[in-house]
Design a protein around this motif. Structure first.
Motif, PDB file in Angstrom:
ATOM      1  N   SER A 201       0.854  -1.189   0.000  1.00  6.98           N
ATOM      2  CA  SER A 201       0.000   0.000   0.000  1.00  6.98           C
ATOM      3  C   SER A 201       0.887   1.235   0.000  1.00  6.98           C
ATOM      4  O   SER A 201       1.878   1.291   0.745  1.00  6.98           O
ATOM      5  CB  SER A 201      -0.896   0.020   1.242  1.00  6.98           C
ATOM      6  N   GLU A 227      -1.526   2.674  19.269  1.00  6.94           N
ATOM      7  CA  GLU A 227      -2.801   2.269  18.673  1.00  6.94           C
ATOM      8  C   GLU A 227      -2.975   0.749  18.688  1.00  6.94           C
ATOM      9  O   GLU A 227      -4.086   0.243  18.849  1.00  6.94           O
ATOM     10  CB  GLU A 227      -2.928   2.828  17.256  1.00  6.94           C
ATOM     11  N   GLN A 232      -6.329  -1.563  18.049  1.00  7.41           N
ATOM     12  CA  GLN A 232      -6.498  -1.396  16.611  1.00  7.41           C
ATOM     13  C   GLN A 232      -5.713  -2.457  15.850  1.00  7.41           C
ATOM     14  O   GLN A 232      -4.680  -2.938  16.309  1.00  7.41           O
ATOM     15  CB  GLN A 232      -6.023  -0.010  16.172  1.00  7.41           C
ATOM     16  N   GLY A 233      -6.196  -2.815  14.659  1.00  7.50           N
ATOM     17  CA  GLY A 233      -5.446  -3.682  13.769  1.00  7.50           C
ATOM     18  C   GLY A 233      -4.246  -2.933  13.233  1.00  7.50           C
ATOM     19  O   GLY A 233      -4.186  -1.690  13.314  1.00  7.50           O
ATOM     20  N   GLU A 235      -3.010  -2.195  10.165  1.00  7.36           N
ATOM     21  CA  GLU A 235      -3.198  -1.197   9.112  1.00  7.36           C
ATOM     22  C   GLU A 235      -3.838   0.069   9.668  1.00  7.36           C
ATOM     23  O   GLU A 235      -3.404   1.185   9.369  1.00  7.36           O
ATOM     24  CB  GLU A 235      -4.039  -1.766   7.973  1.00  7.36           C
ATOM     25  N   GLU A 236      -4.873  -0.080  10.481  1.00 13.75           N
ATOM     26  CA  GLU A 236      -5.534   1.082  11.067  1.00 13.75           C
ATOM     27  C   GLU A 236      -4.592   1.816  12.026  1.00 13.75           C
ATOM     28  O   GLU A 236      -4.598   3.054  12.101  1.00 13.75           O
ATOM     29  CB  GLU A 236      -6.805   0.656  11.807  1.00 13.75           C
ATOM     30  N   ALA A 237      -3.769   1.056  12.749  1.00 13.47           N
ATOM     31  CA  ALA A 237      -2.800   1.677  13.665  1.00 13.47           C
ATOM     32  C   ALA A 237      -1.830   2.557  12.896  1.00 13.47           C
ATOM     33  O   ALA A 237      -1.486   3.656  13.341  1.00 13.47           O
ATOM     34  CB  ALA A 237      -2.055   0.600  14.442  1.00 13.47           C
ATOM     35  N   ILE A 239      -2.360   3.986   9.926  1.00 17.75           N
ATOM     36  CA  ILE A 239      -3.109   5.133   9.396  1.00 17.75           C
ATOM     37  C   ILE A 239      -3.305   6.193  10.471  1.00 17.75           C
ATOM     38  O   ILE A 239      -3.076   7.397  10.258  1.00 17.75           O
ATOM     39  CB  ILE A 239      -4.468   4.669   8.836  1.00 17.75           C
ATOM     40  N   ARG A 240      -3.726   5.760  11.662  1.00 19.99           N
ATOM     41  CA  ARG A 240      -3.949   6.714  12.757  1.00 19.99           C
ATOM     42  C   ARG A 240      -2.644   7.354  13.207  1.00 19.99           C
ATOM     43  O   ARG A 240      -2.603   8.558  13.494  1.00 19.99           O
ATOM     44  CB  ARG A 240      -4.622   6.005  13.935  1.00 19.99           C
ATOM     45  N   LYS A 243      -1.639  10.128  10.954  1.00 20.29           N
ATOM     46  CA  LYS A 243      -2.452  11.324  11.182  1.00 20.29           C
ATOM     47  C   LYS A 243      -1.957  12.078  12.414  1.00 20.29           C
ATOM     48  O   LYS A 243      -1.883  13.314  12.417  1.00 20.29           O
ATOM     49  CB  LYS A 243      -3.921  10.927  11.361  1.00 20.29           C
ATOM     50  N   TRP A 270     -10.251  10.561  18.059  1.00 22.83           N
ATOM     51  CA  TRP A 270     -10.643   9.257  18.594  1.00 22.83           C
ATOM     52  C   TRP A 270     -10.198   9.043  20.043  1.00 22.83           C
ATOM     53  O   TRP A 270     -10.501   8.014  20.641  1.00 22.83           O
ATOM     54  CB  TRP A 270     -10.103   8.135  17.708  1.00 22.83           C
TER      55      TRP A 270
END
Length: 276
Positions: A201, A227, A232-233, A235-237, A239-240, A243, A270
Motif C-alpha cells: 500500500s 494504537e 487497533q489492527g 493497518e488502522e494503527a 493510518i492513525r 495522522k 478518537w
C-alpha cells in the motif's frame, strides 16, 4: 482490562533524549497524547540538544533486560516499541527480555542515525538487529537510509522502496513500513510504503514544510504501538499514527537553536474523553 482513562498499556525500549524531542521522551509524550499508559526500558543516556548528540552512555545489558522483565511481569503490556539500542549487546538483551515475556505486538524502529547525523547504532549491531530482533517484530519501520543499511540496496524511488520492503520482510518480521521522507525529488509529496500480508500500500500525503521535525521516526513508531495497544489492527494503527504525526508537525515547537520538535500534545478525535 480497564485502565481508567487509558486505552491500553505500552512500553518503549529506547534511549533517552535529554533535549526532549526524540527517544524515550517523545515516546512517552506520544503514548500520553493517545491515551495509552506508557512504561519504559531505557537503553542509553544521550547528551543531546537541538544541535546534536555530544555523548552516549549505554545501559548495561542486564539492566535493559531487567527493566523489561520487571515491568512486563507486573504490567499487562499490550504492545512494545523498540528504538535506539546502540550496540549488539543491547539488541540481544532487549530481544531476550521481550522473548521471555512472549510479547507479540512489537514495533521495531531500527534507529541508526540521529537527525543531526550522529551515529546511534554501532556497525556490528546491525547484524544482531537483523538476526535477532527484527524477526520478532510485528512491524519494522525503517526510513530510507535505514532500509538501505538493512538491505544493502540503493533506494532512489518508490519501486526501490517496495523492493526494500520485500527484502526486509524476508528477515521474518510480520510487516514493513518504509518511510519516504528522505526520498530525493518529489518534494511536495511524501510516500510511505507499507508491506502487509504480502500486499503493498502506498500511503501518500503532501509534505509539511517545517524545521520542527526532530523525533518524527520515534513518534511514528510509538504512535503505531500505542494504537496497537489500544486494540487497533495493524493497518488502522499505521493510518492513525500517520495522522497523529502530521498533526504534531503542524503544531511543532522550536525551543532551542537547532531543529524544532513536534507538538506531541495535540488531541486526536478518537481519544477525546467526554465527561458528563
Amino acid at each position: 482490562m480497564k485502565h481508567g482513562i487509558y486505552r491500553g498499556v505500552a512500553m518503549t525500549v529506547a534511549g533517552s533524549d535529554s533535549g526532549g524531542g526524540a527517544g524515550i521522551q517523545a515516546d512517552l509524550k506520544t503514548f500520553a497524547a493517545l491515551k495509552v499508559f506508557g512504561t519504559t526500558a531505557i537503553t542509553a543516556l544521550t547528551v543531546q540538544n537541538s544541535m546534536g548528540v555530544s555523548g552516549i552512555h549505554s545501559a548495561p545489558p542486564e539492566i535493559i533486560r531487567g527493566q523489561i522483565l520487571a515491568v512486563g511481569k507486573d504490567f499487562p503490556l499490550d504492545a512494545v516499541k523498540t528504538g535506539m539500542l546502540g550496540n549488539s549487546e543491547s539488541v540481544k538483551a532487549a530481544a531476550a527480555g521481550l522473548a521471555e515475556l512472549g510479547i507479540e505486538k512489537i514495533v521495531a524502529d531500527p534507529v541508526m542515525v540521529a537527525q543531526s547525523g550522529d551515529s546511534l547504532l554501532e556497525d556490528e549491531a546491525v547484524a544482531a538487529l537483523k538476526k535477532i530482533l527484527l524477526p520478532m517484530a510485528l512491524l519494522v519501520t525503517p526510513n530510507i537510509p535505514e532500509a538501505e543499511k538493512l538491505t544493502g540496496m540503493k533506494i532512489r524511488d518508490i519501486d526501490d522502496m517496495t523492493a526494500a520492503a520485500h527484502e526486509i520482510a524476508k528477515l521474518g518480521c510480520g510487516a514493513v513500513l518504509v518511510k519516504g521522507g528522505h526520498l530525493a525529488g518529489g518534494p511536495e509529496l511524501i510516500t510511505d510504503v507499507l508491506l502487509l500480508e504480502g500486499k503493498i500500500s502506498l500511503l501518500q500525503d503532501r509534505r509539511i514544510e517545517t524545521t520542527a521535525n526532530h523525533g518524527t521516526g520515534c513518534t511514528l513508531s510509538s504512535a503505531i504501538a500505542a494504537e496497537l495497544a489500544a486494540g487497533q489492527g495493524l493497518e488502522e494503527a499505521v493510518i492513525r499514527a500517520r495522522k497523529y504525526l502530521r498533526s504534531g508537525l503542524l503544531y511543532g515547537v522550536t525551543a532551542g537553536h537547532g531543529a524544532g520538535c513536534l507538538g506531541h500534545a495535540v488531541t486526536m478525535p478518537w481519544t477525546e474523553i467526554v465527561h458528563g
